[in-house]
Design an enzyme around this catalytic site. Structure first.
Site, PDB file in Angstrom:
ATOM      1  N   ASN A  13      27.467 -15.462  76.736  1.00 31.45           N
ATOM      2  CA  ASN A  13      27.086 -14.883  75.437  1.00 31.45           C
ATOM      3  C   ASN A  13      26.885 -15.939  74.479  1.00 31.45           C
ATOM      4  OD1 ASN A  13      26.340 -13.730  73.068  1.00 31.45           O
ATOM      5  ND2 ASN A  13      28.373 -12.740  72.934  1.00 31.45           N
ATOM      6  N   LYS A  15      25.893 -16.025  71.902  1.00 29.57           N
ATOM      7  CA  LYS A  15      26.058 -15.494  70.058  1.00 29.57           C
ATOM      8  C   LYS A  15      24.988 -16.157  69.217  1.00 29.57           C
ATOM      9  CE  LYS A  15      30.970 -15.230  70.907  1.00 29.57           C
ATOM     10  NZ  LYS A  15      32.204 -14.681  70.554  1.00 29.57           N
ATOM     11  N   HIS A 100      28.895  -5.093  71.125  1.00 28.73           N
ATOM     12  CA  HIS A 100      29.707  -6.258  70.903  1.00 28.73           C
ATOM     13  C   HIS A 100      30.739  -5.913  69.945  1.00 28.73           C
ATOM     14  CE1 HIS A 100      31.115 -10.349  70.494  1.00 28.73           C
ATOM     15  NE2 HIS A 100      30.891 -10.452  71.850  1.00 28.73           N
ATOM     16  N   GLU A 102      31.691  -7.972  67.694  1.00 28.40           N
ATOM     17  CA  GLU A 102      31.067  -8.723  66.455  1.00 28.40           C
ATOM     18  C   GLU A 102      30.066  -7.919  65.893  1.00 28.40           C
ATOM     19  OE1 GLU A 102      30.167 -12.613  68.105  1.00 28.40           O
ATOM     20  OE2 GLU A 102      32.091 -13.000  68.334  1.00 28.40           O
ATOM     21  N   GLU A 170      36.740  -6.389  76.037  1.00 25.44           N
ATOM     22  CA  GLU A 170      36.865  -7.570  75.222  1.00 25.44           C
ATOM     23  C   GLU A 170      37.600  -7.092  74.012  1.00 25.44           C
ATOM     24  OE1 GLU A 170      33.660 -10.679  75.566  1.00 25.44           O
ATOM     25  OE2 GLU A 170      33.055  -9.109  74.059  1.00 25.44           O
ATOM     26  N   GLY A 176      37.175 -15.383  70.374  1.00 25.96           N
ATOM     27  CA  GLY A 176      36.906 -16.397  69.284  1.00 25.96           C
ATOM     28  C   GLY A 176      38.097 -17.681  69.068  1.00 25.96           C
ATOM     29  N   SER A 217      38.010 -15.494  75.243  1.00 20.93           N
ATOM     30  CA  SER A 217      38.553 -16.862  75.516  1.00 20.93           C
ATOM     31  C   SER A 217      38.838 -17.224  76.878  1.00 20.93           C
ATOM     32  CB  SER A 217      39.904 -16.682  74.797  1.00 20.93           C
ATOM     33  OG  SER A 217      39.912 -16.645  73.520  1.00 20.93           O
TER      34      SER A 217
HETATM   35  P1  PGA Z   1      34.937 -15.925  73.354  1.00 23.70           P
HETATM   36  O1  PGA Z   1      33.907 -14.564  73.181  1.00 23.70           O
HETATM   37  O2  PGA Z   1      34.737 -16.274  75.052  1.00 23.70           O
HETATM   38  O3  PGA Z   1      34.333 -17.149  72.609  1.00 23.70           O
HETATM   39  O4  PGA Z   1      36.149 -15.358  72.885  1.00 23.70           O
HETATM   40  C1  PGA Z   1      33.511 -13.759  74.069  1.00 23.70           C
HETATM   41  C2  PGA Z   1      32.440 -12.868  73.633  1.00 23.70           C
HETATM   42  O5  PGA Z   1      32.203 -13.021  72.346  1.00 23.70           O
HETATM   43  O6  PGA Z   1      31.748 -12.189  74.228  1.00 23.70           O
END
Ligand code: PGA
Length: 255
Positions: A13, A15, A100, A102, A170, A176, A217
């Site tokens: 992803n 983002k 997601h 976010e 997640e 993040g 992470s």
């Molecule tokens: P990250 O994010 O691996 O940066 O923790 C996972 C995600 O947003 O799907």
């Protein structure tokens, strides 16, 4: 999709990054040159939709599949600023990340997520439904929170369509910069918990077949342990997928 003997699903992803098409092409060209085996892996790259035409449509290989990070809840053309399932599918997407964390932070409710899920399935794309708690508490209320997300988000689906989805656990607190992944045992416990809910809602046959992946992470150091000890069917990787060399390291460790 059958989880038994299924290939591990590794989803990148990107983002809202990188910030230029040039950089995005560079990231993808490193991936394209990488040598790893896809015998046991399905690798899905989810770039920002504005890069789809250049990156996805021009890709002729078979190693990578593609996903959109979001789509609009319907194909009504009078939806300024939104992106439809038809558009991303025309450019080569076969997956869509839905709900997601976010996006939920921006106000996406379980009801919106449920409708998107149904819409994505109807378009013939595979939705990756994200669920996960914002924080954990000692009374286990976070389990009820995840349960409610699952039940409400899956509520509008036809029983015959449920097996077409992938679920990504997640938790926001593990995602993040500055965070660390959930402990492998706890990932395993949560995947059992999610399976139990799916089985109670849709029966054993369907419930046990829905792949559950983990995100939060994940990096080259913890990816193999999460898959093995967490006993999940794949990984959803944010930050570590934006550095193509790190992502290739992940793929090499898992292939
Ligand atoms: P990250 O994010 O691996 O940066 O923790 C996972 C995600 O947003 O799907």
């Amino acid at each position: 999709m059958k989880t038994t003997n299924m290939k591990k699903l590794i989803v990148a992803n990107w983002k809202m990054a990188p910030q230029s098409l040039d950089e995005a092409k560079k990231v993808f060209s490193v991936l394209k040159r990488a040598k790893f085996s896809t015998k046991s892996l399905r690798v899905v790259v989810c770039p920002p939709s504005v890069y789809f035409a250049d990156i996805v449509k021009n890709y002729k290989g078979k190693t990578f599949l593609f996903g959109a990070q979001n789509v609009y809840v319907n194909n009504n053309e009078a939806s300024t600023g939104e992106i439809s399932t038809d558009m991303v599918s025309d450019l080569g997407a076969s997956f869509v990340i839905v709900g997601h964390a976010e996006r939920r932070m921006m106000g996406e409710t379980n009801e919106i997520v449920a409708n998107k899920l149904a819409h994505v399935i109807e378009a013939g794309l595979t939705p990756i439904l994200c669920v996960g708690e914002k924080e954990r508490d000692s009374q286990g209320l976070y389990l009820r929170f995840v349960e409610q997300q699952l039940i409400e988000c899956l509520s509008v689906l036809d029983k015959n369509d449920v097996h077409k989805i992938v679920i990504a656990y997640e938790p926001l607190w593990a995602m993040g910069a500055g965070h660390t992944a959930v402990d492998n045992r706890e990932i395993h416990q949560m995947s059992i918990f999610i399976k139990k809910i799916l089985v109670s809602q849709f029966g054993r046959k369907i419930g046990m077949e829905i792949p559950i992946i983990y995100g939060g992470s994940v990096d080259a150091d913890n990816c193999a342990g999460i898959l093995k000890e967490g006993e999940v069917n794949g990984l959803l990787i944010g930050r570590a997928s934006l550095n193509p060399y790190t992502f290739v390291d992940v793929l090499k460790k898992l292939s």
